[in-house]
Design a protein around this motif. Structure first.
Motif, mmCIF file in Angstrom:
data_model
loop_
_atom_site.group_PDB
_atom_site.id
_atom_site.type_symbol
_atom_site.label_atom_id
_atom_site.label_comp_id
_atom_site.label_asym_id
_atom_site.label_seq_id
_atom_site.Cartn_x
_atom_site.Cartn_y
_atom_site.Cartn_z
ATOM 1 N N ILE A 120 15.593 45.263 -28.129
ATOM 2 C CA ILE A 120 16.200 45.720 -26.869
ATOM 3 C C ILE A 120 15.531 46.994 -26.363
ATOM 4 N N MET A 121 15.448 48.007 -27.224
ATOM 5 C CA MET A 121 14.907 49.300 -26.809
ATOM 6 C C MET A 121 13.395 49.346 -27.026
ATOM 7 N N ASN A 122 12.702 48.455 -26.348
ATOM 8 C CA ASN A 122 11.244 48.433 -26.449
ATOM 9 C C ASN A 122 10.636 49.463 -25.501
ATOM 10 N N LEU A 123 9.351 49.711 -25.668
ATOM 11 C CA LEU A 123 8.669 50.731 -24.877
ATOM 12 C C LEU A 123 8.723 50.414 -23.392
ATOM 13 N N ALA B 91 22.554 57.950 -24.181
ATOM 14 C CA ALA B 91 23.818 57.387 -24.674
ATOM 15 C C ALA B 91 23.679 55.887 -24.902
ATOM 16 N N TYR B 92 23.000 55.207 -23.988
ATOM 17 C CA TYR B 92 22.778 53.762 -24.151
ATOM 18 C C TYR B 92 21.928 53.492 -25.383
ATOM 19 N N ASP B 93 20.939 54.332 -25.625
ATOM 20 C CA ASP B 93 20.097 54.179 -26.810
ATOM 21 C C ASP B 93 20.937 54.282 -28.083
ATOM 22 N N ARG B 94 21.840 55.246 -28.142
ATOM 23 C CA ARG B 94 22.711 55.387 -29.311
ATOM 24 C C ARG B 94 23.672 54.205 -29.434
ATOM 25 N N TYR B 95 24.124 53.688 -28.282
ATOM 26 C CA TYR B 95 25.020 52.527 -28.290
ATOM 27 C C TYR B 95 24.331 51.316 -28.915
ATOM 28 N N VAL B 96 23.097 51.053 -28.502
ATOM 29 C CA VAL B 96 22.356 49.914 -29.040
ATOM 30 C C VAL B 96 22.065 50.127 -30.518
ATOM 31 N N ALA B 97 21.692 51.356 -30.907
ATOM 32 C CA ALA B 97 21.340 51.638 -32.295
ATOM 33 C C ALA B 97 22.512 51.432 -33.242
ATOM 34 N N ILE B 98 23.721 51.770 -32.801
ATOM 35 C CA ILE B 98 24.894 51.697 -33.681
ATOM 36 C C ILE B 98 25.631 50.370 -33.551
ATOM 37 N N CYS B 99 25.747 49.877 -32.331
ATOM 38 C CA CYS B 99 26.521 48.649 -32.109
ATOM 39 C C CYS B 99 25.686 47.377 -32.267
ATOM 40 N N HIS B 100 24.369 47.470 -32.060
ATOM 41 C CA HIS B 100 23.490 46.296 -32.203
ATOM 42 C C HIS B 100 22.230 46.688 -32.977
ATOM 43 N N PRO B 101 22.401 47.163 -34.218
ATOM 44 C CA PRO B 101 21.255 47.688 -34.975
ATOM 45 C C PRO B 101 20.163 46.656 -35.254
ATOM 46 N N LEU B 102 20.542 45.401 -35.466
ATOM 47 C CA LEU B 102 19.551 44.375 -35.784
ATOM 48 C C LEU B 102 18.682 44.011 -34.579
ATOM 49 N N ARG B 103 19.183 44.271 -33.381
ATOM 50 C CA ARG B 103 18.428 43.950 -32.165
ATOM 51 C C ARG B 103 17.862 45.200 -31.501
ATOM 52 N N TYR B 104 17.971 46.335 -32.193
ATOM 53 C CA TYR B 104 17.580 47.605 -31.567
ATOM 54 C C TYR B 104 16.117 47.619 -31.142
ATOM 55 N N ILE B 105 15.225 47.207 -32.036
ATOM 56 C CA ILE B 105 13.791 47.250 -31.732
ATOM 57 C C ILE B 105 13.453 46.322 -30.579
#
Length: 312
Positions: free
Chosen positions: A135-138, A119-133
């Motif tokens: 924030i959600m690093n390996l 759910a957090y992954d989807r939150y970052v992808a939709i609400c903060h798409p420009l920072r997704y890569i």
């Protein structure tokens, strides 16, 4: 009735879902089918994730871990039930029973945290798409998995140690198809106040906090999507969350239904039957939900089948 010390207990009796001999073959076939669908479906998701580099993203990384958790959760309970039906036996050793309790707590805790992480992954992808890569690093994804695993292991260890201090009476019948923590505590002749308090605290932490995180994430997701000017953008955003939201609804909806059943029913056997909806069905349907509702998964699966067919 004189309580026996726990060290003297060699085995428990798993009463299963029914005492009717005529229904045992039906129960065996039903659970074997569900177990095979669960294992094969989730293994297929793990295989597709590993074979397609386009799926090497945080969402599918969490999904593959969820699939492994689902397989593990069912493997520690269903095979023993099937063996008992085949042997026309209800016994399970004390060590095996305690092991079922331990690993069931581990993998249920993992499932809760993995659903929250997704759910957090989807939150970052939709609400903060420009920072997704960024924030959600390996590293963050691996740390989230390790944190979930460690805290689940510690919680299971704590529950197991608290079980070790209990003594059991001569009635060692568990009205379930596996050794459930709450049912084992009910069999004890000892004071179980601390054990019950620990269960409620763990439920708040391992179910309440992840569920709160999921609700928080989707509240912000819905708010962001509704502000999108494009109808196509809204549809795409919702479609990326559809599979996960379906799994979350199934998992927590079934768990809530079992809780309500537990409160209104005095029959332990009926509660055991209802718990199948929580402990077996969601894990079986998860692969179907992600395969049928996810375009990327369907495309990766098609490629995998094509490559396999060409090799044959």
């Amino acid at each position: 009735m004189e309580p026996r010390n726990q060290t003297a207990v060699s085995e428990f009796l798993l009463l299963g879902l029914t005492d009717n001999p005529a229904l045992q073959p039906i129960v065996f076939g039903l659970f074997l089918s569900m177990y095979l669908v669960t294992v094969l479906g989730n293994l297929l998701i793990i295989l597709v994730f590993g074979s397609d580099s386009h799926l090497h993203t945080p969402m599918y990384f969490f999904l593959s871990n969820l699939s492994f958790t689902d397989i593990s959760l069912r493997t520690i309970t269903v095979p023993k039930m099937l063996v008992n039906i085949q042997r026309q036996s209800k016994t399970i050793s004390y060590t095996s029973c305690l092991s079922q309790v331990y690993f069931a707590v581990v993998f249920v805790g993992m499932e809760n945290f993995l659903l929250a992480a997704m759910a957090y992954d989807r939150y970052v992808a939709i609400c903060h798409p420009l920072r997704y890569i960024v924030i959600m690093n390996l590293q963050l994804c691996v740390l989230m998995i390790l944190f979930s695993l460690c805290i689940s292991f510690m919680d299971a260890l704590l529950h197991s140690l608290m079980l070790l201090r209990l003594s059991f009476c001569t009635d060692l019948e568990i009205p379930h198809f596996f050794c459930e923590l709450a049912q084992m505590i009910k069999l004890s002749c000892s004071d179980t106040l601390i054990n019950n308090i620990l269960i409620y605290i763990a439920a708040c932490v391992f179910s309440g906090l992840p569920l709160s995180g999921i609700i928080f994430s989707y509240t912000h997701i819905v708010s962001s999507v509704l502000r999108m000017p494009s109808t196509e953008g809204k549809h795409k955003a919702f479609s990326t969350c559809g599979s996960h939201l379906s799994v979350v609804s199934l998992f927590y909806g079934a768990a809530f239904g079992v809780y309500i059943r537990n409160e209104v029913s005095d029959s332990s056997r009926k509660i055991a039957v209802a718990s199948v909806m929580y402990s077996v069905v969601p894990q079986m349907l998860n692969p179907l939900i992600y395969s049928l509702r996810n375009r990327d998964m369907k495309e990766a699966l098609r490629k995998l089948i094509s490559r396999t067919a060409s090799l044959l």
